[in-house]
Structures are given as C-alpha cells and as structure tokens.
Enzyme design. Structure first.
Site, PDB file in Angstrom:
ATOM      1  N   GLY A  22       0.781  -1.235   0.000  1.00 37.86           N
ATOM      2  CA  GLY A  22       0.000   0.000   0.000  1.00 37.86           C
ATOM      3  C   GLY A  22       0.811   1.282   0.000  1.00 37.86           C
TER       4      GLY A  22
ATOM      5  CG  ASP B 246      -9.472   0.642   8.339  1.00 41.65           C
ATOM      6  OD1 ASP B 246     -10.389   1.438   8.555  1.00 41.65           O
ATOM      7  OD2 ASP B 246      -9.704  -0.533   7.966  1.00 41.65           O
TER       8      ASP B 246
ATOM      9  CE  LYS C 139     -11.386   3.505   5.440  1.00 50.80           C
ATOM     10  NZ  LYS C 139     -11.769   2.116   5.016  1.00 50.80           N
TER      11      LYS C 139
ATOM     12  NE  ARG D 169      -1.490  -3.460  -4.031  1.00 51.50           N
ATOM     13  CZ  ARG D 169      -1.814  -3.533  -2.755  1.00 51.50           C
ATOM     14  NH1 ARG D 169      -1.938  -2.430  -2.062  1.00 51.50           N
ATOM     15  NH2 ARG D 169      -2.023  -4.687  -2.164  1.00 51.50           N
TER      16      ARG D 169
HETATM   17  P1  IMP Z   1      -5.506  -1.361   9.807  1.00 59.34           P
HETATM   18  O1  IMP Z   1      -4.589  -2.401  10.341  1.00 59.34           O
HETATM   19  O2  IMP Z   1      -6.959  -1.749   9.992  1.00 59.34           O
HETATM   20  O3  IMP Z   1      -5.231   0.042  10.281  1.00 59.34           O
HETATM   21  O4  IMP Z   1      -5.434  -1.433   8.250  1.00 59.34           O
HETATM   22  C1  IMP Z   1      -4.462  -0.897   7.548  1.00 59.34           C
HETATM   23  C2  IMP Z   1      -4.393  -1.575   6.201  1.00 59.34           C
HETATM   24  O5  IMP Z   1      -5.669  -1.988   5.706  1.00 59.34           O
HETATM   25  C3  IMP Z   1      -3.861  -0.583   5.224  1.00 59.34           C
HETATM   26  O6  IMP Z   1      -2.471  -0.700   5.137  1.00 59.34           O
HETATM   27  C4  IMP Z   1      -4.562  -0.963   3.948  1.00 59.34           C
HETATM   28  O7  IMP Z   1      -3.782  -1.897   3.246  1.00 59.34           O
HETATM   29  C5  IMP Z   1      -5.851  -1.630   4.363  1.00 59.34           C
HETATM   30  N1  IMP Z   1      -7.026  -0.720   4.251  1.00 59.34           N
HETATM   31  C6  IMP Z   1      -7.726  -0.147   5.249  1.00 59.34           C
HETATM   32  N2  IMP Z   1      -8.722   0.626   4.780  1.00 59.34           N
HETATM   33  C7  IMP Z   1      -8.660   0.541   3.431  1.00 59.34           C
HETATM   34  C8  IMP Z   1      -9.426   1.136   2.347  1.00 59.34           C
HETATM   35  O8  IMP Z   1     -10.388   1.912   2.509  1.00 59.34           O
HETATM   36  N3  IMP Z   1      -9.019   0.795   1.099  1.00 59.34           N
HETATM   37  C9  IMP Z   1      -7.975  -0.050   0.844  1.00 59.34           C
HETATM   38  N4  IMP Z   1      -7.237  -0.611   1.810  1.00 59.34           N
HETATM   39  C10 IMP Z   1      -7.580  -0.319   3.090  1.00 59.34           C
HETATM   40 MG    MG Z   2      -4.059  -3.397   1.388  1.00 65.33          MG
END
Ligand code: IMP
Ligand code: MG
Length: 183
Positions: A46, A105, A134, A168
C-alpha cells in the site's frame, strides 16, 4: 484531469491534490528530522506510491527500507491479524524510524509493526506517517504523527490502495462502488 474508472463512485483526491499535500508533509518531516539519523520504512504494498513521491521531496540523507505485511485477506474488512512476510527486520540501532503507510484504519497494522520494531530493532524513536486517516474505523489506540488527509468510513482505492490486489495504480484516490463488493 484523470479518466475515472467505471468502478469508482467518486474521486476524493486528484493526483495534483495529493502531490500538493505531499509537498507540505515533506516540509514538516524535513523540519522534524533535520540533523538526525532517519530511516523511513514503507509498509508494502500500500505504501509504495506514497513512498516514491514523498521521499523524493525530502532533501535529507535518509535510509529507505520496506516491510511487507498483510492484514486483509480479501474483501473490504480487516482480518484483525497482521501477517509479516519476511523473517528479517533491518538493523535500526541509533536510527529514528518513520513508518509510512497508505491508510490508518483500525490501527492494528501500524501498532503491531511499531511495537515489533521497538522491541526487536533497538531504534532511537518510532513514529508514523500515513497518507489517509480513517479515524472513525479505529479499534486500537494508535495515531500517526503525520497525516495527509482524513477520510470517512468508505472503502477507498487508488494511489497504492487496493481492492483484492487491484486498482493500486490509479493515479487518484477514489471511493469503490459498493456494487463491486456486494455483487
Ligand atoms: P488497519 O490495520 O486496519 O489500520 O489497516 C491498515 C491496512 O488496511 C492498510 O495498510 C490498507 O492496506 C488496508 N485498508 C484499510 N482501509 C482501506 C481502504 O479503505 N481501502 C484499501 N485498503 C484499506
Ligand atoms: Mg491493502
């Protein structure tokens, strides 16, 4: 202006908007780390576009590393577990570490990586920079020191962000049409 892909509901940030914000972020990061040993670690896949465009705007002699993890196992919801795809972490003794990710996220990815690096690599400090925040989706206590833009609780794609591995490469960030993942 870019051509909007048919599966994109709307564009949130055009390429020019993203790059203008990167100029500001790069300036903030440069002020913060001037005169310090800085290692930037991009979280793949990402963070790949973000890393390439942001780091070229930072005129410091930094080191660049990458780390590959996955937290999504398909679909648009986070799995809750963070899987590391490499067994060796870089040597970071004496380094200020800045983790780069596309989006914060639930917070699990950055929290897990940050803690692992702090425990196993002996860095001087560990902070993070994300292109998107987010905030409403946060599950664990984790913030980023540098944030590009805030987004709502929508699934976004482009500029490094994927849906099941695709999109991507879109130059902008847009909201994925719900019918794509509900059909
Ligand atoms: P977290 O561990 O939930 O904070 O997620 C982080 C990872 O989830 C990021 O590095 C993204 O790869 C993926 N992710 C979270 N939200 C989105 C989104 O809206 N679109 C695409 N990938 C997301
Ligand atoms: Mg991802």
């Amino acid at each position: 202006m870019e051509r909007t892909h048919q599966n994109v509901e709307k564009i949130l940030f055009h390429e020019t908007t993203i790059l203008a914000r990167l100029d500001e972020l790069a300036w903030e990061i440069t002020q913060e780390y001037e005169g310090k040993n800085l290692t930037v670690i991009a979280i793949l896949h990402g963070g790949i576009m973000f890393m390439a465009d942001l780091l070229r705007r930072i005129p410091l002699p930094l080191k660049m590393e990458t780390i590959t993890v996955s937290s999504y196992h398909g679909g648009t919801t986070s799995s809750g577990t963070v899987t590391f795809h490499q067994d060796k972490l870089p040597n970071l003794k004496g380094e200020h570490v800045l983790l780069l990710d596309d989006i914060l996220d639930t917070g699990r990815t950055l929290k897990t990586i940050g803690e692992k690096i702090a425990e196993q690599c002996d860095p001087t400090s560990v902070r993070s920079c994300v292109l998107l925040d987010k905030k409403v989706a946060r599950v664990v206590d984790q913030e980023a020191s540098f944030v590009g833009f805030e987004v709502g609780n929508e699934f976004v794609i482009g500029y490094g962000l994927d849906y099941e591995g695709r999109y991507r490469n879109l130059p902008y960030i847009g909201v994925l049409k719900e019918e794509v993942y509900y059909s």
